[in-house]
Design a protein around this motif. Structure first.
Motif, PDB file in Angstrom:
ATOM      1  N   ARG A  55       0.826  -1.206   0.000  1.00 17.81           N
ATOM      2  CA  ARG A  55       0.000   0.000   0.000  1.00 17.81           C
ATOM      3  C   ARG A  55       0.859   1.255   0.000  1.00 17.81           C
ATOM      4  O   ARG A  55       1.896   1.291   0.658  1.00 17.81           O
ATOM      5  CB  ARG A  55      -0.891   0.052   1.241  1.00 17.81           C
ATOM      6  CG  ARG A  55      -1.944  -1.020   1.289  1.00 17.81           C
ATOM      7  CD  ARG A  55      -3.110  -0.693   0.383  1.00 17.81           C
ATOM      8  NE  ARG A  55      -3.957  -1.864   0.171  1.00 17.81           N
ATOM      9  CZ  ARG A  55      -5.113  -1.835  -0.497  1.00 17.81           C
ATOM     10  NH1 ARG A  55      -5.546  -0.697  -1.030  1.00 17.81           N
ATOM     11  NH2 ARG A  55      -5.804  -2.926  -0.654  1.00 17.81           N
ATOM     12  N   VAL A  56       0.366   2.269  -0.704  1.00 15.19           N
ATOM     13  CA  VAL A  56       1.088   3.540  -0.782  1.00 15.19           C
ATOM     14  C   VAL A  56       0.203   4.648  -0.203  1.00 15.19           C
ATOM     15  O   VAL A  56      -0.925   4.841  -0.650  1.00 15.19           O
ATOM     16  CB  VAL A  56       1.434   3.885  -2.241  1.00 15.19           C
ATOM     17  CG1 VAL A  56       2.145   5.233  -2.317  1.00 15.19           C
ATOM     18  CG2 VAL A  56       2.300   2.793  -2.853  1.00 15.19           C
ATOM     19  N   TYR A  57       0.735   5.332   0.786  1.00 13.13           N
ATOM     20  CA  TYR A  57       0.043   6.472   1.404  1.00 13.13           C
ATOM     21  C   TYR A  57       0.835   7.725   1.040  1.00 13.13           C
ATOM     22  O   TYR A  57       2.016   7.833   1.376  1.00 13.13           O
ATOM     23  CB  TYR A  57       0.020   6.288   2.917  1.00 13.13           C
ATOM     24  CG  TYR A  57      -1.112   7.022   3.620  1.00 13.13           C
ATOM     25  CD1 TYR A  57      -2.195   6.322   4.114  1.00 13.13           C
ATOM     26  CD2 TYR A  57      -1.090   8.406   3.776  1.00 13.13           C
ATOM     27  CE1 TYR A  57      -3.243   6.975   4.760  1.00 13.13           C
ATOM     28  CE2 TYR A  57      -2.142   9.069   4.410  1.00 13.13           C
ATOM     29  CZ  TYR A  57      -3.214   8.356   4.899  1.00 13.13           C
ATOM     30  OH  TYR A  57      -4.244   9.000   5.530  1.00 13.13           O
TER      31      TYR A  57
ATOM     32  N   ALA B  27       3.430   0.621   3.202  1.00 14.82           N
ATOM     33  CA  ALA B  27       3.087  -0.273   4.314  1.00 14.82           C
ATOM     34  C   ALA B  27       2.712  -1.656   3.807  1.00 14.82           C
ATOM     35  O   ALA B  27       2.318  -1.829   2.656  1.00 14.82           O
ATOM     36  CB  ALA B  27       1.936   0.318   5.118  1.00 14.82           C
TER      37      ALA B  27
END
Lengths: 838, 838
Positions: free
Chosen positions: A446-448, A685
């Motif tokens: 996941r990319v934030y 993450a």
């Protein structure tokens, strides 16, 4: 799609392309030797550009020359001179623009009865000598001149490189086996301008540099001329197109110049009765004046003298625009340092310690170099290598900077900004995909997105603590909505000397430091268990391990030195006794901590892998960090890698997880990610971390966002930069097999510097070379001014540096050539000697 | 300089320009009526562009048509159709490109023995009717066709607008008194494409839209064609220039297209023996295929049929490139929603509540509109007004977006990024000057740059606390280096419901909220004295005051309503009894607080002036905020205005200090400051605040910075945006006298909505219209999903909104026309009725 057509094209032109590909060299994306141009700015100098061939660049140059030179002598009795340069001439000698200007001015001076001395010279040419063609360019030493005694005005015309064939320079250079490098063209232009300008301010001087063909026509190396001349960034006059279709061509040429950072002072074109000036003026409103020349006689026997006389008013106006734009530029440049001191509030800067004369006025940057304005003595623009990598962010060489500018223009036009939540758009998706397939490969899913390293860290901490709370729910006696949680305290495990950003949440994760005092940050408390890390450094030619006091029972000679830097990173150290000692130490610390504060839990490990940047460029023993990671993982404490500084090739690898040999649960990236162009940060993450925010209510989601989260400009730039840096075609420093950077810093020089008497220690890895100067206690630390005189000397050498107290560093981009790095090091080595004697 | 030359130009062309200026209308910068295009995407459609006139656009269109249509019938027995549109034709009827394509294809079908039905029609023209010229365009209804029975292939050619004179459309339109608006051209193109495409997927269809002249040649209104067609953003094929100088013209034209956000699928040009494809291929490497056509016979009697036959291979390749690029694009668009759900971690989003079909796929934006891809039913690209103003940041209309794209391209090329401390460069200096002369005028003298609102707030707090400590040194018993300071606690005075950003320091300045729970932010403690503010709102057609419980002794009827919104901001309220009551209340709160916590000091006042944004779009009584400011100033407590949301025309004024009628000591700006393009924030401060950081040591300086502090791109964009928004020439909403925005939201509609039975309250000010839906307690608050069905209906109407729980809002840009706002409101009003019945 691209593959298909590349094939098609080859099919169609197989024979021709094979031939050409062999001969025409691909333009190198980064110069292998350092170049520092130094251009005096005490007289106006302009590039004469054109929207296409045959639009009358040389007529315009001639007209400007006439209006400048052929005036009644001024009462101030200043002498007047015009230098006309034609760097690239093809079709020579039958075509010679410098000869055209020379002879027309001679005729005009007679017609207007203003005495004028004129000369025309051709410096280098591919012309056959004694009828025999040889390879390469040679000195032609051609000069024709007419000296008029008592003339107050003088015209000097020079052709720098001339080829025989009347075709584009890149084809002529190939056909006549007479190539010229871009850097040679620039050096020759620079030299001619300097020779003329250094005559002083007494002469009223104007310099014109006339390009060949259109703005994006290739030069002899194949580089487009607008790219070729970019390092000098001379202002320009654009000769437009007054014919049918000329509005489009003129606007497109203008945009290509702007898209390379040029300033254009005026657009001028020949009238063809189509009133092209109306849409052009409308488009250029409030930007650039548009001037229209009378129609040029089409009769080939016309000597154009009457046309020049008739056009005098327009040329006079053009000349005035050029001179006033020059004066305005210099006036602005002269005032900038003072104005800056009055309106800026610089970060990390005690304004009281920054006198006006030490402010750097930066006119532009091209790749790794600043173009710096110097007001002292003669005004000039000089180049300095940006060895701060503009505060650790920079990556582009000149070719990549131009590419990024195009990408950013495109993205701004296509997307502007688009809000992110629940939306998808190409740049954000592509950027996320590239990240997960690169630095996040093998662990992240996941990319934030956020805005900078500090926000990325705050997000990472929120992620880690949530994950920790979910994993340790039973122990924490934590349930949703319960008020019990209020007495739960979660803290980080971190290393003393690490730095994670300037917002409060990020600061809380660092140990007390000069940045955290009450005066700086009244809300800082330091929410962590902070350990002193073992460090490694190069000194007197050897890599040493330095253990903190807590390890005082260990004899240093046992583990003290490494034969090579690689040995430090060797995973076989995991089974060493030192690893066991590290492990026991960390265990003990964690145990003691939970004993002291029963309601306080270590909810996250956060580290800057391998190098503590802002903390003073210390290299932490990677074995120690690996042990920390393992100890935390055993206790289900989430692991955060702060790769804001270290990521994306800063340390020679795309992600320092490769150096440490272990993966995080969460990692933060920023700085170099966008190639050093604009702010963007990400927190990557694992799925497990992501899942700890899943639920039926929005209130369980991660409620942290910034307006420009995943902004299109940042994502597009990052996607481009990440790909550029790791592509062996665009980054010649990448070693294809290992996916790592080749060694950039000359090992011999590094060794010598590490042995220097003023040097305490050296750290060198990837794009970073740092050294700590030996000082007594009063001169150490962040506020030390000890390095000042050393850095001042290096600025004279064209190297722009900024210290961290008594630590100084050189930082290049991932594409910077080892030759440039060697030059930087050798200048530094030389100045260390002088610093020692001072 | 510009002034000088404007005069010169007029002098030279006085008579001509006067004439033309009268006739040629300046292009309007923003469309006054809303336009929502809806383009089916179930078949490939391409714009045919050209680097200049006479490079053979129509030959290319013809060749593509032939290669597409004149194939042996496919076994699948699909019928094949090509739609050729020529929107703008001059020199008509002797020149007619649609007729050329029509007749050549007819001949080629005979030559190649592939049966083909062909037609050519001309829709509207300025041609004189019965020999008499009339004003305007009229229906020509010209149609020629040849229907071949049993033909599986069909060509339909259409000229949309035709003028008689063989000159540029903008000149022909003027000369023939037959103007056409940009929006009419687009609507006609859209209509023709939809008619054709909505026939379904059974036909194998390709659509070509051939432009006139070069990429930046003006259309009939004077808009450049590359700007005119931008809202549709159809992909293109660029016909390049194979002649001498053609490399430059082709590259420049390509760059002008990219700089407007277009995608180009291929570059194709006629061979002139100069191997222009080599540098072009090198430049376009990894981007766009380059194809070369055989030389076109120069003999005017040649019917070119053999040339087309000879060129078939290249055209076939070109057609394949076009079809495969189309398929790739659609495939990507179809997959994006799913991929987004797999790799993104959206902020403020509970992923579990976002099914794939609700993800918005945004293909581009043009001004205020998103172009959204819809996969359901027929694929299509449809426009939605971005009523979130992309999370409160957006400002540009289409003209300004294009201008910003150029500015960003230029700035990236000229500066890339340059580190800020102790340096100065034009964009940063200009931005600082404009800020101090605008929103900081009269009070601020220093500009501190950072990345977003949250960082700007953390910096502001550090500034305020330092200033407070210096001013109250005696009471705080504070001295440098003393350890006593450790027990000093400084806190903020703030209003409940205000929101200052998501990093910890900014969060600490807000009262507990859904964002601050332990699960969200374990480190939050809430370091403030938080007061409930009185608010004002519109309900049932009247503005009301709502007092919090703490004022329960006051009879609401005494102060309850206002006759107009202006009355709320009237400074005469300062002498009202209510002002005295407010003042006494604030005094009492401050006194009580310092009594409770003796070592705790209120060290700063922080407010969002007038509107609490993220807190639910509440309007705070400005009198109360003014009283707060005065009470704090009396106690030497520094005052911070958080104008991150409210600044730069969001509320109809450049700075809300104008609305409140009082000045801060420190103010933060971000969001709209860069026109909604990229992140940049500033904290402005007075000299007195700045001076509290002055000293002999760097350690006394403000040690807070981010890598991209004052990055050139952000500063240049901000400087441009700030000027654009307040210039009456570029922003037609500015009322010249007052320097405020005209009323954007139709007052009658606002009144009606405020009386609607489902509406609790309305807040309307500047670019903001917000309403709270009436709900019972279980549906109120940030996590409420109550508004969902309303917003889904509005998406169908082409309005993109996002709720704050049960509060929904429409937000436009400072340049958005009141006509567009009226349409938004009336759609909202209509849907409220349906929502009520649902």
């Amino acid at each position: 799609m691209l593959l298909v057509t590349a094939t098609l094209l080859r099919h169609r032109h197989r024979h021709r392309l094979r031939h050409l590909r062999h001969h025409i060299r691909l333009k190198s994306t980064s110069p292998s030797t350092p170049q520092h141009y130094h251009l005096p700015l005490n007289h106006p100098t302009y590039l004469i550009w054109s929207a296409n061939t045959s639009l009358g660049k040389t007529l315009v140059s001639t007209g400007i020359s006439a209006s400048f030179l052929l005036q009644p002598p001024s009462p101030a009795s200043h002498s007047t001179k015009l230098l006309y340069l034609k760097p690239l001439q093809t079709g020579f000698p039958s075509d010679s623009d410098s000869r055209f200007v020379f002879s027309k001015l001679d005729s005009l001076s007679l017609r207007l009865r203003v005495p004028l001395s004129v000369s025309n010279s051709v410096l280098r040419s591919s012309l056959p000598r004694s009828g025999i063609r040889e390879n390469g360019m040679r000195d032609l030493n051609f000069l024709e001149e007419k000296v008029v005694t008592g003339a107050a005005a003088e015209l000097s015309c020079k052709t720098l490189y001339a080829w025989e064939a009347a075709i584009s320079p890149h084809l002529a250079a190939e056909r006549e086996n007479a190539p010229v490098e871009d850097s040679d063209v620039l050096k020759m232009v620079e030299q001619c301008l300097r020779e003329e300008m250094e005559c002083g301010n007494k002469t009223n001087l104007l310099c014109l540099v006339e390009t060949a063909g259109g703005v994006a026509s290739p030069g002899p190396s194949g580089s487009l001329q607008c790219d070729l001349y970019r390092p000098l960034r001379l202002p320009g006059v654009l000769v437009g197109d007054g014919r049918l279709g000329g509005i489009s061509g003129t606007i497109a040429a203008y945009e290509s110049l702007k898209l390379r950072g040029y300033d254009v002072a005026a657009v001028v074109f020949e009238d063809h009765g189509l009133v092209n000036e109306v849409p052009l003026t409308s488009y250029l409103r409030n930007k650039v004046p548009v001037l229209v020349l009378p129609p040029v006689p089409k009769d080939p026997s016309d000597d154009l003298i009457e046309w020049f006389v008739e056009s005098d008013g327009v040329f006079k106006a053009l000349k005035e625009v050029m001179v006033s734009a020059y004066l305005e530029r210099v006036k602005r440049l002269n005032g900038m340092a003072k104005q800056a001191g009055e309106v800026f509030w610089w970060p990390f800067t005690q304004h009281k310690l920054v006198p006006e004369e030490t402010v750097t006025v930066i006119d532009s940057r091209c790749g790794e170099n600043f173009s710096v304005y110097k007001a002292s003595g003669n005004n000039s623009i000089t180049q300095q290598f940006d060895a701060c990598a503009s505060w650790w962010t920079q990556g582009p060489d000149p070719a990549f900077q131009a590419e990024l500018a195009r990408e950013m223009g495109y993205t701004a036009a296509r997307f502007g900004h688009v809000m992110f939540p629940e939306n998808v758009y190409e740049p954000a998706l592509k950027c996320a995909e590239i990240l997960l397939d690169g630095v996040g490969k093998g662990w992240a899913s996941r990319v934030y997105f956020s805005d900078n390293g500090s926000t990325a860290i705050e997000i990472a901490l929120k992620m880690a603590f949530r994950k920790f709370c979910v994993d340790h729910e039973a122990i924490l006696n934590f349930s949703e909505g319960s008020e019990e949680k209020k007495h739960i305290v979660v803290k980080v495990l971190a290393l003393r000397g690490s730095y994670h950003g300037d917002t409060l949440g990020a600061m809380e994760a660092q140990a007390p430091s000069p940045y955290t005092g009450f005066l700086q940050q009244p809300w800082y408390t330091g929410r962590g268990l902070f350990l002193d890390p073992p460090t490694v450094f190069l000194s007197n030619g050897a890599w040493n391990l330095s253990l903190p006091e807590s390890f005082s029972e260990i004899a240093p000679e046992e583990y003290g030195t490494f034969s090579t830097r690689d040995e430090i990173f060797d995973k076989s150290r995991d089974t060493s006794i030192l690893a066991t000692i590290y492990s026991a130490y960390v265990s003990k610390q964690l145990q003691e901590y939970s004993g002291v504060a029963q309601s306080a839990h270590v909810g996250a490990l956060i580290i800057e892998p391998v190098i503590h940047g802002a903390g003073g460029m210390h290299m932490v023993d990677p074995l120690f960090q690996r042990v920390l990671v393992n100890e935390c993982r055993n206790r289900k404490i989430p692991v955060i890698f702060d790769e804001v500084f270290t990521g994306f090739w800063r340390l020679g690898v795309e992600t320092t997880a490769e150096l440490l040999g272990c993966k995080p649960d969460i990692a933060c990236f920023a700085k170099l990610m966008t190639g050093g162009m604009i702010p963007l940060a990400v927190t990557l993450a694992t799925d497990a971390v992501f899942d700890s925010f899943s639920g039926d209510s929005k209130l369980k989601a991660l409620l942290h966002g910034h307006s420009y989260s995943a902004h299109a400009m940042g994502c597009a730039t990052a996607a481009k930069a990440i790909e550029w840096f790791k592509d062996i075609e665009t980054n010649h420093n990448i070693i294809p097999q290992g996916g790592i950077l080749r060694e950039l810093w000359d090992e011999e020089l590094v060794q010598k510097i590490s042995c220097h008497s003023v040097v305490q220690r050296v750290v060198v890895l990837g794009t970073l070379f740092a050294l700590e100067l030996k000082v007594d206690a009063s001169n150490s630390g962040y506020a030390s001014l000890y390095a000042k005189s050393l850095l001042e000397m290096l600025r004279e050498d064209g190297i722009f540096m900024r210290p961290l107290g008594n630590v100084v560093y050189l930082m290049c981009g991932p594409c910077t050539s080892p030759e440039i790095c060697r030059e930087l090091l050798s200048k530094l080595y030389k100045r260390l000697g002088e610093f020692n004697r001072a």
